[in-house]
Enzyme design. Structure first.
Site, PDB file in Angstrom:
ATOM      1  N   ARG A 114       0.810  -1.224   0.000  1.00 21.41           N
ATOM      2  CA  ARG A 114       0.000   0.000   0.000  1.00 21.41           C
ATOM      3  C   ARG A 114       0.842   1.273   0.000  1.00 21.41           C
ATOM      4  O   ARG A 114       0.589   2.187  -0.782  1.00 21.41           O
ATOM      5  CB  ARG A 114      -0.905   0.021   1.241  1.00 21.41           C
ATOM      6  CG  ARG A 114      -1.951  -1.073   1.260  1.00 21.41           C
ATOM      7  CD  ARG A 114      -2.909  -0.802   2.401  1.00 21.41           C
ATOM      8  NE  ARG A 114      -3.951  -1.800   2.522  1.00 21.41           N
ATOM      9  CZ  ARG A 114      -4.999  -1.659   3.332  1.00 21.41           C
ATOM     10  NH1 ARG A 114      -5.115  -0.582   4.089  1.00 21.41           N
ATOM     11  NH2 ARG A 114      -5.922  -2.608   3.395  1.00 21.41           N
ATOM     12  N   ASP A 158      -4.041   4.574   4.120  1.00 24.77           N
ATOM     13  CA  ASP A 158      -3.045   4.178   3.122  1.00 24.77           C
ATOM     14  C   ASP A 158      -3.664   3.466   1.916  1.00 24.77           C
ATOM     15  O   ASP A 158      -2.972   3.172   0.948  1.00 24.77           O
ATOM     16  CB  ASP A 158      -1.933   3.312   3.763  1.00 24.77           C
ATOM     17  CG  ASP A 158      -2.488   2.041   4.368  1.00 24.77           C
ATOM     18  OD1 ASP A 158      -3.717   1.796   4.278  1.00 24.77           O
ATOM     19  OD2 ASP A 158      -1.696   1.266   4.938  1.00 24.77           O
ATOM     20  N   ASP A 159      -4.984   3.213   1.973  1.00 26.95           N
ATOM     21  CA  ASP A 159      -5.652   2.664   0.787  1.00 26.95           C
ATOM     22  C   ASP A 159      -6.500   3.739   0.095  1.00 26.95           C
ATOM     23  O   ASP A 159      -7.435   3.424  -0.629  1.00 26.95           O
ATOM     24  CB  ASP A 159      -6.477   1.403   1.118  1.00 26.95           C
ATOM     25  CG  ASP A 159      -7.433   1.603   2.281  1.00 26.95           C
ATOM     26  OD1 ASP A 159      -7.505   2.727   2.823  1.00 26.95           O
ATOM     27  OD2 ASP A 159      -8.114   0.625   2.660  1.00 26.95           O
ATOM     28  N   ASP A 196     -12.281   7.140  13.742  1.00 21.87           N
ATOM     29  CA  ASP A 196     -12.995   8.186  13.000  1.00 21.87           C
ATOM     30  C   ASP A 196     -14.255   8.652  13.737  1.00 21.87           C
ATOM     31  O   ASP A 196     -14.592   9.842  13.720  1.00 21.87           O
ATOM     32  CB  ASP A 196     -13.310   7.728  11.557  1.00 21.87           C
ATOM     33  CG  ASP A 196     -14.012   6.384  11.476  1.00 21.87           C
ATOM     34  OD1 ASP A 196     -14.250   5.751  12.533  1.00 21.87           O
ATOM     35  OD2 ASP A 196     -14.336   5.956  10.353  1.00 21.87           O
ATOM     36  N   HIS A 206     -14.123   2.695   0.659  1.00 19.61           N
ATOM     37  CA  HIS A 206     -14.538   1.408   0.087  1.00 19.61           C
ATOM     38  C   HIS A 206     -15.792   0.859   0.763  1.00 19.61           C
ATOM     39  O   HIS A 206     -16.172  -0.279   0.532  1.00 19.61           O
ATOM     40  CB  HIS A 206     -13.379   0.405   0.078  1.00 19.61           C
ATOM     41  CG  HIS A 206     -12.721   0.174   1.400  1.00 19.61           C
ATOM     42  ND1 HIS A 206     -13.377  -0.372   2.474  1.00 19.61           N
ATOM     43  CD2 HIS A 206     -11.465   0.431   1.819  1.00 19.61           C
ATOM     44  CE1 HIS A 206     -12.541  -0.459   3.496  1.00 19.61           C
ATOM     45  NE2 HIS A 206     -11.366   0.036   3.128  1.00 19.61           N
TER      46      HIS A 206
END
Ligand code: UDP
Ligand code: MN
Length: 296
Positions: free
Chosen positions: A30, A115-116, A208, A231
């Site tokens: 990643r 990181d994605d 989050d 995602h």
């Protein structure tokens, strides 16, 4: 509209500070991908007096020397445990905030990404410029609507904190004004445990959600940004136009399950591009910049 790296000369330096969290096992798959695409491009944007518009810091469990050098020594090893459990990720988010607070000059805006995520920096900066940074603002993509939890900050037994949070996997941004307001409850530099302490008091709280909780406590509402994508969304449903306008994109790949953006065959430049980020990077690359420079 700004389209080329040379279009930012009127922006003050240190406009935006970005942190990304990653973990050692993701460095190869990643981190290398984002470091060699959107991050390296973001660092080329030069503002007034040739000062960088964007600074990027990366928090991980180990420092990768190559990436660290590339981003100006801002890859930092966290003192947090390297696990996917919620409290440990809260510890990492607190450490990300502290990378911002530790800068000699606090940027006007702070953003977090995973990181994605692929970040289209032109779209992100355009969005930030549309807002009044002298206000306490919190920008992100909510995936769950209103959340109401007991107030464990003020000590008021019956109190509730009502808030919306920006999904971490889509990225979120705060103005410097908002960052200063929430500092006592998220930073570990002010003596307490920061965001991690809050997550310990409310077991099960994700990093989050915890950020949304603190902003909600300070009455900073979430400003929805629909062009940030995690995602959690069906990414293959995004049109080419949606993809071009997106601030952030993402992917998941798990055994045979795949959730990735779909670029038309023409733009699928590499056959071995499971995340589609390499194709996306080529798709978004402005074609006219170098030509225009030569004409001057
Ligand atoms: N992450 C981390 N430590 C871990 C696992 C994940 O710091 O042990 C980071 C990861 O690098 C990413 C974020 O947490 O930036 C979200 O992780 P992931 O995408 O694997 O999971 P998701 O929550 O999106 O399903
Ligand atoms: Mn993810």
């Amino acid at each position: 509209q700004r389209r080329c790296p040379s279009d930012f000369a009127d922006i003050e330096g240190d406009f935006l500070f970005v942190t990304v969290k990653t973990t050692k096992q993701y460095h190869r798959l990643r981190l290398n991908l984002i470091a060699s695409t959107w991050i390296s491009d973001a660092l080329l944007l030069k503002g007034r007096n040739d000062k960088p518009v964007v600074k990027v810091a990366i928090l991980s469990d180990a420092v990768d020397d190559f990436v660290n050098t590339m981003i100006g020594g801002r890859m930092v090893k966290s003192r947090c445990p390297s696990s996917h459990n919620k409290t440990d990720l809260c510890c990492k988010q607190a450490a990300e905030f502290d990378l911002y607070y530790g800068e000699p000059k606090l940027a006007k805006w702070y953003c977090h990404f995973d990181d994605d995520n692929y970040v289209n920096m032109y779209q992100l900066l355009a969005e930030l410029e549309r807002h009044d940074a002298s206000k306490p603002l919190y920008l992100g993509k909510s995936s769950r609507g209103m959340v109401k939890l007991k107030d464990v900050i003020s000590g008021n037994e019956k109190g509730r904190v009502a808030f919306q949070f920006g999904t971490g996997g889509a990225g979120f941004c705060l103005t410097r004004v908002a960052m200063k307001q929430i500092k006592p409850k998220v930073s570990r530099t002010t003596g307490g445990l920061g965001l991690e302490g809050l997550c310990r008091k409310l077991p099960g709280l994700s990093d989050d959600v915890a950020v949304g909780y603190v902003t909600g406590f300070y009455k900073i509402g979430l400003t929805q940004v629909p062009t940030m994508h995690s995602h959690l969304e069906k990414l293959s449903a995004l049109s080419q136009d949606d993809i071009r306008k997106a601030i952030s994109l993402s992917y998941t790949r798990y055994k045979s399950y795949e959730n990735t953006i779909q670029l038309s065959a023409f733009h699928n430049v590499t056959p071995s591009d499971p995340t589609r980020f390499l194709s996306l990077h080529a798709f978004l690359k402005p074609k006219e910049c170098s030509r225009r420079k030569r004409a001057k």
